[in-house]
Write a protein that holds these residues in place. Structure first.
Motif, mmCIF file in Angstrom:
data_model
loop_
_atom_site.group_PDB
_atom_site.id
_atom_site.type_symbol
_atom_site.label_atom_id
_atom_site.label_comp_id
_atom_site.label_asym_id
_atom_site.label_seq_id
_atom_site.Cartn_x
_atom_site.Cartn_y
_atom_site.Cartn_z
ATOM 1 N N GLU A 103 0.790 -1.091 0.019
ATOM 2 C CA GLU A 103 0.022 -0.013 -0.020
ATOM 3 C C GLU A 103 0.909 1.192 0.036
ATOM 4 O OE1 GLU A 103 -4.244 1.486 2.341
ATOM 5 O OE2 GLU A 103 -2.229 0.882 3.628
ATOM 6 N N LYS A 104 2.018 1.104 0.776
ATOM 7 C CA LYS A 104 2.995 2.401 0.748
ATOM 8 C C LYS A 104 3.522 2.652 -0.685
ATOM 9 C CE LYS A 104 5.388 5.338 3.044
ATOM 10 N NZ LYS A 104 4.820 6.658 3.779
ATOM 11 N N GLY A 107 -0.127 2.553 -3.222
ATOM 12 C CA GLY A 107 -1.551 2.918 -3.073
ATOM 13 C C GLY A 107 -2.178 3.999 -3.712
ATOM 14 N N ARG A 108 -1.391 4.901 -4.222
ATOM 15 C CA ARG A 108 -1.697 6.027 -4.940
ATOM 16 C C ARG A 108 -1.997 5.791 -6.528
ATOM 17 N NH1 ARG A 108 2.048 11.135 -3.037
ATOM 18 N NH2 ARG A 108 1.776 11.138 -0.882
ATOM 19 N N THR A 109 -1.665 4.625 -6.916
ATOM 20 C CA THR A 109 -1.934 4.235 -8.575
ATOM 21 C C THR A 109 -2.741 3.036 -8.441
ATOM 22 O OG1 THR A 109 0.245 2.794 -8.428
ATOM 23 C CG2 THR A 109 0.256 5.413 -8.890
ATOM 24 N N GLU A 110 -3.059 2.190 -7.567
ATOM 25 C CA GLU A 110 -3.907 0.942 -7.877
ATOM 26 C C GLU A 110 -4.796 0.744 -6.800
ATOM 27 O OE1 GLU A 110 -1.335 -2.500 -7.574
ATOM 28 O OE2 GLU A 110 0.139 -1.688 -9.326
ATOM 29 N N SER A 111 -5.822 0.075 -7.223
ATOM 30 C CA SER A 111 -7.159 -0.116 -6.279
ATOM 31 C C SER A 111 -6.888 -1.172 -5.186
ATOM 32 C CB SER A 111 -8.195 -0.696 -7.188
ATOM 33 O OG SER A 111 -7.875 -2.051 -7.698
ATOM 34 N N ARG A 112 -7.552 -1.044 -4.200
ATOM 35 C CA ARG A 112 -7.571 -2.080 -3.183
ATOM 36 C C ARG A 112 -7.487 -3.637 -3.499
ATOM 37 N NH1 ARG A 112 -10.574 -1.190 2.361
ATOM 38 N NH2 ARG A 112 -9.267 0.428 2.270
#
Length: 265
Positions: A103-104, A107-112
């Motif tokens: 996520e670190k 996290g800004r470019t991919e979905s959960r």
């Protein structure tokens, strides 16, 4: 081959209560893409210091370090680090420890959903999907180290840095994880720099062994090319004369340095 890591005339001086302490001096080393490098030497020779310079955890006092032609300035996700201590958060499951790193970085470019898929893929790579929901206190030391390796690989680093990752494990677990690491590196084509005290581990895993002189002011004494074909099987190597010749060369270097502990002072 493209040099991922370039270390040019690097040195490290620490300020201590007794004055300046020169840990490393004149380090020159180029590491190619996909190459496995082992750093070996006596305690206090600066192996971990050198690894920390590449990780960006320390700033060199002399020289320059480059990764993919960019100067290394501080830590970054392009360098995954696996320590001897697994450094897992005890209140998070194996999955959550790996997910936190994923996520670190992404996290800004991919979905959960994509982040979870990355996490699951990393745990599959180290054979730990069955333990994804377990806390660190519920799994063995070897499994903890595999979670640490999964966490580092999940960030898709250009370089994997390992500081005696198997040093605290029993002999059988260590051997198993060495075999697993060889498979993982072959599958991911990772570039690896690993600190070790174990001569057999260095010969088994690496493409080149960088042998450090004793500190203070440690530097690179010799570099040994390990020209054993891959994939490598430890049982076959146990009867391979060339394996034993390479092993002897490392031991001879280490024993010669043991005879002159203040050589680099």
């Amino acid at each position: 081959m493209q040099s991922y890591v370039q270390i040019e005339n690097a040195g490290m001086v620490f300020n201590t209560k007794k004055g300046k302490f020169t840990a490393l001096t004149g380090i020159d080393l180029h590491v190619d893409q996909g190459e496995f490098i082992a750093l070996i030497g006596h305690s206090g020779c600066g192996k971990s210091t050198l690894l920390n310079l590449v990780a960006g955890l320390l700033d060199a006092t002399d020289g320059v370090l480059l990764l993919a032609n960019k100067e290394i300035k501080g830590p970054g996700p392009e360098r995954g680090v696996v320590f001897q201590n697994h450094s897992l958060l005890p209140w998070l499951s194996a999955f959550e420890n790996v997910y936190l790193a994923v996520e670190k970085v992404f996290g800004r470019t991919e979905s959960r959903k994509q982040l979870k898929a990355r996490t699951t893929a990393a745990l599959e790579l180290v054979g730990l999907t069955h333990a994804a929901g377990k806390l660190p206190g519920e799994i063995s030391g070897g499994m903890k180290q595999r979670v640490g390796i999964a966490r580092a690989l999940a960030m898709e680093p250009k370089v994997l840095l390992m500081d005696e990752p198997f040093g605290a494990l029993d002999a059988l677990t260590r051997a198993h994880l060495q075999d697993e690491l060889m498979k993982i590196v072959a599958a991911t084509k990772s570039t690896v720099i690993m600190v070790t005290h174990d001569v057999d581990e260095a010969v088994l895993l690496s493409d080149r062994i960088v042998m450090m002189t004793n500190g203070p002011a440690a530097t690179i004494g010799e570099i040994l090319a390990v020209d054993l074909p891959r994939p490598r099987e430890r049982l076959q190597l146990a009867h391979d004369p060339h394996y034993h010749d390479l092993r002897s060369k490392v031991l001879e270097f280490l024993y010669s340095r043991q005879m002159r502990p203040k050589e680099a002072a």
